[in-house]
Design an enzyme around this catalytic site. Sequence first.
Site, PDB file in Angstrom:
ATOM      1  N   ASN A 131     -31.525  31.935   0.635  1.00 59.67           N
ATOM      2  CA  ASN A 131     -30.065  31.791   0.584  1.00 59.67           C
ATOM      3  C   ASN A 131     -29.420  33.125   0.925  1.00 59.67           C
ATOM      4  N   LYS A 132     -28.222  33.078   1.513  1.00 61.84           N
ATOM      5  CA  LYS A 132     -27.624  34.355   1.953  1.00 61.84           C
ATOM      6  C   LYS A 132     -27.113  35.196   0.797  1.00 61.84           C
ATOM      7  N   VAL A 140     -30.146  32.721   7.373  1.00 68.67           N
ATOM      8  CA  VAL A 140     -30.967  31.948   8.310  1.00 68.67           C
ATOM      9  C   VAL A 140     -30.272  31.971   9.671  1.00 68.67           C
ATOM     10  N   GLU A 155      -6.438  18.742  -2.920  1.00 72.18           N
ATOM     11  CA  GLU A 155      -6.849  19.465  -4.142  1.00 72.18           C
ATOM     12  C   GLU A 155      -6.306  20.898  -4.122  1.00 72.18           C
ATOM     13  N   TYR A 163     -25.784  22.541  -3.514  1.00 71.35           N
ATOM     14  CA  TYR A 163     -26.113  21.375  -4.356  1.00 71.35           C
ATOM     15  C   TYR A 163     -27.439  20.738  -3.950  1.00 71.35           C
ATOM     16  N   GLN A 216     -21.890  14.840  -4.337  1.00 70.13           N
ATOM     17  CA  GLN A 216     -22.527  13.701  -4.997  1.00 70.13           C
ATOM     18  C   GLN A 216     -23.748  13.236  -4.200  1.00 70.13           C
ATOM     19  N   GLY A 253     -31.065  27.208   1.733  1.00 70.49           N
ATOM     20  CA  GLY A 253     -29.760  26.926   1.130  1.00 70.49           C
ATOM     21  C   GLY A 253     -29.878  26.650  -0.350  1.00 70.49           C
ATOM     22  N   ALA A 254     -29.073  27.394  -1.136  1.00 76.33           N
ATOM     23  CA  ALA A 254     -29.067  27.187  -2.597  1.00 76.33           C
ATOM     24  C   ALA A 254     -27.742  26.573  -3.026  1.00 76.33           C
ATOM     25  N   ASP A 275     -24.560  18.383   3.641  1.00 78.21           N
ATOM     26  CA  ASP A 275     -23.523  18.262   4.677  1.00 78.21           C
ATOM     27  C   ASP A 275     -24.057  18.322   6.103  1.00 78.21           C
TER      28      ASP A 275
HETATM   29  P1  FAD Z   1     -23.439  23.689  -0.075  1.00 83.37           P
HETATM   30  O1  FAD Z   1     -23.276  23.273  -1.480  1.00 83.37           O
HETATM   31  O2  FAD Z   1     -22.228  24.112   0.682  1.00 83.37           O
HETATM   32  O3  FAD Z   1     -24.518  24.877  -0.034  1.00 83.37           O
HETATM   33  C1  FAD Z   1     -24.966  25.500   1.144  1.00 83.37           C
HETATM   34  C2  FAD Z   1     -25.626  26.814   0.762  1.00 83.37           C
HETATM   35  O4  FAD Z   1     -26.248  27.384   1.903  1.00 83.37           O
HETATM   36  C3  FAD Z   1     -24.659  27.870   0.227  1.00 83.37           C
HETATM   37  O5  FAD Z   1     -25.222  28.520  -0.898  1.00 83.37           O
HETATM   38  C4  FAD Z   1     -24.500  28.843   1.399  1.00 83.37           C
HETATM   39  O6  FAD Z   1     -24.217  30.171   0.982  1.00 83.37           O
HETATM   40  C5  FAD Z   1     -25.880  28.749   2.032  1.00 83.37           C
HETATM   41  N1  FAD Z   1     -25.898  29.069   3.453  1.00 83.37           N
HETATM   42  C6  FAD Z   1     -25.120  28.540   4.436  1.00 83.37           C
HETATM   43  N2  FAD Z   1     -25.480  29.032   5.639  1.00 83.37           N
HETATM   44  C7  FAD Z   1     -26.488  29.888   5.423  1.00 83.37           C
HETATM   45  C8  FAD Z   1     -27.305  30.682   6.298  1.00 83.37           C
HETATM   46  N3  FAD Z   1     -27.138  30.677   7.610  1.00 83.37           N
HETATM   47  N4  FAD Z   1     -28.276  31.435   5.728  1.00 83.37           N
HETATM   48  C9  FAD Z   1     -28.490  31.447   4.383  1.00 83.37           C
HETATM   49  N5  FAD Z   1     -27.750  30.698   3.519  1.00 83.37           N
HETATM   50  C10 FAD Z   1     -26.767  29.939   4.032  1.00 83.37           C
HETATM   51  N6  FAD Z   1     -17.819  16.710  -3.049  1.00 83.37           N
HETATM   52  C11 FAD Z   1     -17.895  15.881  -4.114  1.00 83.37           C
HETATM   53  O7  FAD Z   1     -18.843  15.085  -4.202  1.00 83.37           O
HETATM   54  N7  FAD Z   1     -16.970  15.926  -5.122  1.00 83.37           N
HETATM   55  C12 FAD Z   1     -15.938  16.796  -5.117  1.00 83.37           C
HETATM   56  O8  FAD Z   1     -15.117  16.815  -6.044  1.00 83.37           O
HETATM   57  C13 FAD Z   1     -15.826  17.706  -4.015  1.00 83.37           C
HETATM   58  N8  FAD Z   1     -14.848  18.626  -3.991  1.00 83.37           N
HETATM   59  C14 FAD Z   1     -14.789  19.537  -2.953  1.00 83.37           C
HETATM   60  C15 FAD Z   1     -13.785  20.512  -2.985  1.00 83.37           C
HETATM   61  C16 FAD Z   1     -13.705  21.430  -1.956  1.00 83.37           C
HETATM   62  C17 FAD Z   1     -12.626  22.498  -2.003  1.00 83.37           C
HETATM   63  C18 FAD Z   1     -14.634  21.389  -0.865  1.00 83.37           C
HETATM   64  C19 FAD Z   1     -14.546  22.420   0.246  1.00 83.37           C
HETATM   65  C20 FAD Z   1     -15.626  20.420  -0.830  1.00 83.37           C
HETATM   66  C21 FAD Z   1     -15.717  19.482  -1.876  1.00 83.37           C
HETATM   67  N9  FAD Z   1     -16.711  18.491  -1.896  1.00 83.37           N
HETATM   68  C22 FAD Z   1     -16.809  17.620  -2.970  1.00 83.37           C
HETATM   69  C23 FAD Z   1     -17.741  18.442  -0.826  1.00 83.37           C
HETATM   70  C24 FAD Z   1     -18.991  19.209  -1.307  1.00 83.37           C
HETATM   71  O9  FAD Z   1     -18.638  20.476  -1.773  1.00 83.37           O
HETATM   72  C25 FAD Z   1     -20.052  19.334  -0.209  1.00 83.37           C
HETATM   73  O10 FAD Z   1     -20.326  18.055   0.297  1.00 83.37           O
HETATM   74  C26 FAD Z   1     -21.321  19.967  -0.792  1.00 83.37           C
HETATM   75  O11 FAD Z   1     -21.078  21.289  -1.182  1.00 83.37           O
HETATM   76  C27 FAD Z   1     -22.483  19.910   0.203  1.00 83.37           C
HETATM   77  O12 FAD Z   1     -23.638  20.422  -0.423  1.00 83.37           O
HETATM   78  P2  FAD Z   1     -24.758  21.151   0.410  1.00 83.37           P
HETATM   79  O13 FAD Z   1     -25.913  21.362  -0.508  1.00 83.37           O
HETATM   80  O14 FAD Z   1     -24.993  20.449   1.692  1.00 83.37           O
HETATM   81  O15 FAD Z   1     -24.118  22.557   0.805  1.00 83.37           O
HETATM   82  P1  NAD Z   2     -11.670  15.345   5.731  1.00 81.32           P
HETATM   83  O1  NAD Z   2     -12.313  15.156   7.043  1.00 81.32           O
HETATM   84  O2  NAD Z   2     -11.944  14.389   4.663  1.00 81.32           O
HETATM   85  O3  NAD Z   2     -10.077  15.409   5.919  1.00 81.32           O
HETATM   86  C1  NAD Z   2      -9.505  16.183   6.934  1.00 81.32           C
HETATM   87  C2  NAD Z   2      -8.084  15.703   7.228  1.00 81.32           C
HETATM   88  O4  NAD Z   2      -7.535  16.532   8.250  1.00 81.32           O
HETATM   89  C3  NAD Z   2      -8.025  14.269   7.741  1.00 81.32           C
HETATM   90  O5  NAD Z   2      -7.079  13.558   6.992  1.00 81.32           O
HETATM   91  C4  NAD Z   2      -7.648  14.429   9.215  1.00 81.32           C
HETATM   92  O6  NAD Z   2      -6.842  13.349   9.681  1.00 81.32           O
HETATM   93  C5  NAD Z   2      -6.839  15.709   9.181  1.00 81.32           C
HETATM   94  N1  NAD Z   2      -6.798  16.399  10.483  1.00 81.32           N
HETATM   95  C6  NAD Z   2      -7.790  16.535  11.402  1.00 81.32           C
HETATM   96  N2  NAD Z   2      -7.359  17.225  12.479  1.00 81.32           N
HETATM   97  C7  NAD Z   2      -6.068  17.557  12.232  1.00 81.32           C
HETATM   98  C8  NAD Z   2      -5.071  18.273  12.973  1.00 81.32           C
HETATM   99  N3  NAD Z   2      -5.330  18.797  14.169  1.00 81.32           N
HETATM  100  N4  NAD Z   2      -3.865  18.427  12.409  1.00 81.32           N
HETATM  101  C9  NAD Z   2      -3.563  17.920  11.193  1.00 81.32           C
HETATM  102  N5  NAD Z   2      -4.469  17.219  10.455  1.00 81.32           N
HETATM  103  C10 NAD Z   2      -5.695  17.045  10.965  1.00 81.32           C
HETATM  104  O7  NAD Z   2     -12.052  16.852   5.283  1.00 81.32           O
HETATM  105  P2  NAD Z   2     -11.987  17.548   3.853  1.00 81.32           P
HETATM  106  O8  NAD Z   2     -10.779  17.137   3.109  1.00 81.32           O
HETATM  107  O9  NAD Z   2     -12.218  18.975   4.112  1.00 81.32           O
HETATM  108  O10 NAD Z   2     -13.249  16.963   3.118  1.00 81.32           O
HETATM  109  C11 NAD Z   2     -14.570  17.257   3.593  1.00 81.32           C
HETATM  110  C12 NAD Z   2     -15.580  16.452   2.812  1.00 81.32           C
HETATM  111  O11 NAD Z   2     -15.615  16.903   1.460  1.00 81.32           O
HETATM  112  C13 NAD Z   2     -15.223  14.974   2.772  1.00 81.32           C
HETATM  113  O12 NAD Z   2     -16.390  14.223   2.877  1.00 81.32           O
HETATM  114  C14 NAD Z   2     -14.605  14.791   1.409  1.00 81.32           C
HETATM  115  O13 NAD Z   2     -14.832  13.485   0.906  1.00 81.32           O
HETATM  116  C15 NAD Z   2     -15.329  15.830   0.579  1.00 81.32           C
HETATM  117  N6  NAD Z   2     -14.449  16.285  -0.509  1.00 81.32           N
HETATM  118  C16 NAD Z   2     -14.419  15.536  -1.626  1.00 81.32           C
HETATM  119  C17 NAD Z   2     -13.585  15.894  -2.653  1.00 81.32           C
HETATM  120  C18 NAD Z   2     -13.545  15.061  -3.912  1.00 81.32           C
HETATM  121  O14 NAD Z   2     -14.335  14.124  -4.022  1.00 81.32           O
HETATM  122  N7  NAD Z   2     -12.687  15.352  -4.861  1.00 81.32           N
HETATM  123  C19 NAD Z   2     -12.781  17.042  -2.553  1.00 81.32           C
HETATM  124  C20 NAD Z   2     -12.838  17.779  -1.372  1.00 81.32           C
HETATM  125  C21 NAD Z   2     -13.677  17.394  -0.347  1.00 81.32           C
END
Ligand code: FAD
Ligand code: NAD
Length: 406
Positions: free
Chosen positions: A37-38, A81, A170, A13, A319, A10-11, A301
């Site tokens: 990474n994929k 993977v 967001e 964060y 983070q 995985g590439a 994650d």
């Molecule tokens: P990722 O960063 O998701 O990386 C996983 C990597 O593995 C990817 O490159 C993917 O392509 C690769 N991969 C996956 N499966 C396979 C496979 N089978 N084979 C090969 N490669 C594969 N968190 C914050 O702290 N602050 C924020 O503001 C915030 N905003 C967010 C906004 C959105 C819209 C979303 C969806 C999430 C947000 N999050 C935020 C949560 C954060 O993005 C995740 O917690 C974070 O990306 C996890 O990092 P990671 O390294 O575990 O995985």
């Molecule tokens: P989340 O689990 O934080 O929120 C999902 C929401 O969906 C919850 O409020 C839950 O009650 C609701 N829900 C669940 N089942 C439902 C249903 N059947 N019908 C209607 N609502 C339902 O998930 P997320 O928002 O995708 O965030 C995932 C992770 O990424 C979290 O840890 C979050 O902190 C992080 N994240 C952080 C940021 C940021 O820091 N700015 C931004 C995006 C995501």
Amino acid sequence: MRKPKIVVLGAGYGGLMTVTRLQKALGQDEANIVLVNKNDYHYETTWLHEASAGTLHHDRVRYDIDSVINRSKVEFIRAEVEDIKTDEKKVVLNTGEIDYDYLVFALGGESETFGIEGLKEHAFTISNVNAARQIREHIDYQFATYAMETEKKDERLTIVVGGAGFTGIEFLGEITNRVPELCREYDIDYSKVRIYCVEAAPMVLPGFDPELVKYAVAHLEKKGVEFKIGTAIKGATPEGIKVAKGEDETEEIKAGTVVWAAGVRGSSVIEKSGIENMRARVKVNPDLRAPGHDNIFVIGDSSLIINEEINRPYPPTAQIAMQQGEVCARNLVKLIKGSEDALETFTPDIKGTVCSLGDDDAIGVVFGKKVTGTKASFMKKMVDNRALYMIGGPSLVLKKGKFNVL
Ligand code: FAD
Ligand code: NAD
């Protein structure tokens, strides 16, 4: 002497933080480092809501992995993977098998659908660059089709966001900025567009500061979002969604676009591998290794870390994934160099949470202080730039950073 082989999966964060730290700390003769990474690019998962709404081009959210790794020290394999054979110390890729001495599992998370009927088939998820691109294109297509059809189907212009967690909020912040542009582009009356946010819990952003939540709800309602709180999504169909109504009944909301943003689970590869897990997340030991597997680290994650103060898991965030990457790299260096010191314990250092509400507004708690408006929005962009800096240094910030800060 045979060099130990470290394979990082995985590439994202977590994976890139680990690899960029390892390539600095280990010499060419000390270890073979392999990154899998994929795609041959990294994407900023934390910016995907912008690409999904179409307020930021998808190429802005990704960069070449090659631009941040040292190819004289790190071998990059572009592959998917599929499984891990822990007994044989092998990773199964779609292109064949590779062996390892130490493994770092950093494949991120996957959307959690809780088995709800029809979601996989009829709802979109904000999960990677192509998924984001598909959402943007789909919404564009709905507007373009509406403009062309003689018998107007108003539900084409209805967008439902499932979940009012940070991802849902967001995305709503971005889509409410994009919709007026789409209406102008396709000559559509803005009053025809409906944007719903359906949340099962009794409040938006459950658990977050109530004053900030009030600010976010007021901001989004002013931009046309209709919140349906305390309403669980029970199913998705080609026509829209079904939501709970009373004890046993459901009600239909017709919608041309359904975006499911209601939670994440770990990687399905973890479940396949047989490593002990809960919803595909591994409750790791304090040094980030999987219980019973001294040569496997799980970060990001797909890992589960308990916040002892409240006895609940930390929400998975970039983070935390990045901080884990640093600790994981230092622990690997200790193992490779045969250090007698105990491995480092991982404790998250939560600096705050900022949630964007479009390009120019946000809410957050940073170092214990509440922030809103342009100040919060500025901080969000600084957080985004910091992630680039931590992995690729100043040159990556200059190439990909967000400078529209005022
Ligand atoms: P990722 O960063 O998701 O990386 C996983 C990597 O593995 C990817 O490159 C993917 O392509 C690769 N991969 C996956 N499966 C396979 C496979 N089978 N084979 C090969 N490669 C594969 N968190 C914050 O702290 N602050 C924020 O503001 C915030 N905003 C967010 C906004 C959105 C819209 C979303 C969806 C999430 C947000 N999050 C935020 C949560 C954060 O993005 C995740 O917690 C974070 O990306 C996890 O990092 P990671 O390294 O575990 O995985
Ligand atoms: P989340 O689990 O934080 O929120 C999902 C929401 O969906 C919850 O409020 C839950 O009650 C609701 N829900 C669940 N089942 C439902 C249903 N059947 N019908 C209607 N609502 C339902 O998930 P997320 O928002 O995708 O965030 C995932 C992770 O990424 C979290 O840890 C979050 O902190 C992080 N994240 C952080 C940021 C940021 O820091 N700015 C931004 C995006 C995501």
